[in-house]
Design an enzyme around this catalytic site. Structure first.
Site, mmCIF file in Angstrom:
data_model
loop_
_atom_site.group_PDB
_atom_site.id
_atom_site.type_symbol
_atom_site.label_atom_id
_atom_site.label_comp_id
_atom_site.label_asym_id
_atom_site.label_seq_id
_atom_site.Cartn_x
_atom_site.Cartn_y
_atom_site.Cartn_z
ATOM 1 N N GLU A 1 24.103 9.416 -28.464
ATOM 2 C CA GLU A 1 23.356 8.656 -27.458
ATOM 3 C C GLU A 1 22.028 8.156 -28.031
ATOM 4 O OE1 GLU A 1 20.145 9.589 -24.299
ATOM 5 O OE2 GLU A 1 21.827 10.986 -24.117
ATOM 6 N N HIS A 2 21.358 8.994 -28.823
ATOM 7 C CA HIS A 2 20.093 8.584 -29.442
ATOM 8 C C HIS A 2 20.314 7.562 -30.553
ATOM 9 C CE1 HIS A 2 16.712 11.364 -28.111
ATOM 10 N NE2 HIS A 2 17.734 11.711 -27.343
#
Length: 419
Positions: A50-51
């Site tokens: 996600e990052h």
């Protein structure tokens, strides 16, 4: 409002809800995978992905991603859960193509650069430290880990220092390739939308996603237990949990109503008994968490160290007293709160996009508002009481504390009272 659902050849479902009168839209990509699907050595990889997708793609740098969405006044973000991961954009209606293109870029063409990952690794470690410095945040991770001991569902979403440090770009790539499969994803757009145009855009940008479904995860087994973290802080934070129910369980709605009546607002039994009448806690509430095959029913309070034993005792007394049944007035207020929450959600295109995406992943269909309200209304006082009794009798208690906790009885003592 008109809901339309289509499916691409690879199995990706596309849902759009036209909301007359709006000039904006919410674009969400909902992925049926999260931290509970991770193998132990790759704990934290779902959150790392996600990052990392925001650190650049083959078509855009991290700066370009930020500048393009903000140049049209939009918002682009993501979050990782234990069972699902979400990527979403909020934009003006004319900018839906950009929002969809950006989200598609994140998951189809992330660069996953090793140097960028080393930098982002430090950011996630800081996020982990921040969570551990927030007692009313980390206590719920401690509670989850104890309630589902030694299982993926019990692990924190962020990972640990060791696993975060060990993850490499190949691990993130393997996670993306193995779990981001078209049949386990839903693109849901709500607001001022043109369904046919969205389907065309999705075909262009997401039609190449690998068909099929992501691998299954192991079914969770509730264990219960006790954990204490003696942080040098002013307050004692206490969380108690009982085995809850799945999304599809017949007691899902009865327990939602019960959680609201017991500790869901200022008029709830717990708030009135523990805070208003005795002044033993500033924060106290109860809520239900649900998963595909199980759930948790949680009671939380924060109090002074000297009052902790009395506050916990009164919380259990209030819980036990509620098993004799709630009054008609209490249940009416709880139902009203839940119904108001449902209707208020209808006014937000972001909320509707999420509701549509999650329901399609969970149930394979979108549950109408009328059906939700009907289920809330249909739960009788006896249904609610029986669901609460079943929950209390279904398994051992879980106890988590953060801060000074010498006055808080052990889990065996508390369990004996429930038995």
């Amino acid at each position: 409002m008109t809901l339309q659902i289509s499916r691409l050849a690879n199995g990706l479902r596309i849902a759009s809800l036209d909301m007359p009168g709006l000039e904006t839209a919410a674009v969400g990509l909902y992925v049926d995978t999260g931290s509970r699907f991770e193998p132990a050595p790759a704990h934290g990889v779902a959150h790392m992905l996600e990052h990392m997708v925001f650190k650049g793609t083959r078509r855009r740098s991290a700066r370009q991603i930020a500048e393009e969405i903000e140049a049209v006044g939009g918002l682009l973000n993501a979050y990782t859960g234990r069972d699902q991961t979400t990527f979403y954009a909020r934009v003006l209606a004319d900018d839906i193509p950009l929002g969809l293109d950006l989200i598609s870029d994140l998951i189809t063409e992330p660069a996953l650069d090793a140097e960028e990952m080393n930098r982002e690794r430090e950011v996630i470690l800081q996020e982990l430290c921040q969570a551990r410095d927030t007692p009313d945040d980390i206590i719920f991770d401690d509670l989850q880990e104890t309630a589902f001991a030694g299982q993926p569902l019990g692990r924190s979403i962020l990972g640990t220092e060791e696993t975060i440090q060990s993850l490499q770009p190949v691990d993130v790539r393997d996670w993306l390739d193995g779990h981001y499969r078209a049949e386990s994803m839903v693109l849901a757009v709500a607001g001022k939308v043109d369904h046919a145009a969205i389907v065309r855009l999705a075909e262009e940008r997401l039609g190449s996603l690998t068909a099929g479904r992501r691998p299954d995860c192991a079914a969770a087994r509730y264990t219960g237990g006790e954990t204490r973290s003696a942080k040098p802080i002013e307050q004692t934070h206490v969380a108690l949990a009982l085995k809850g129910v799945s999304y599809s369980d017949p007691d899902y709605y009865p327990l939602l109503i019960y959680a609201t009546a017991l500790g869901g607002g200022m008029s709830s039994r717990l708030f009135q008994a523990v805070r208003e009448e005795r002044g033993l806690a500033y924060s106290i509430y109860s809520y239900a968490t649900n998963y595909a095959e199980t759930g948790l029913f949680t009671l939380y309070l924060a109090t002074g160290p000297d009052s902790a034993g009395e506050a916990v005792s009164l919380t259990l007394d209030t819980l036990l007293g509620s098993l004799d049944g709630m009054s008609a007035e209490e249940l009416h207020r709880a139902r009203a709160q839940l119904k108001a929450s449902v209707f208020m959600g209808l006014e937000s295109c972001s909320g509707l996009s999420e509701q549509i995406g999650r329901q399609l992943l969970l149930f394979g269909r979108v549950i109408s508002t009328a059906e939700i309200i009907e289920r809330i209304e249909a739960a009788t006082a006896e249904d609610i009481r029986a669901a609460a009794v079943r929950m209390v009798q279904s398994g051992p208690l879980t106890l988590a504390t953060v801060g000074p906790s010498s006055r808080v009885p052990g889990v065996d003592t508390l369990q004996a009272r429930l038995s």
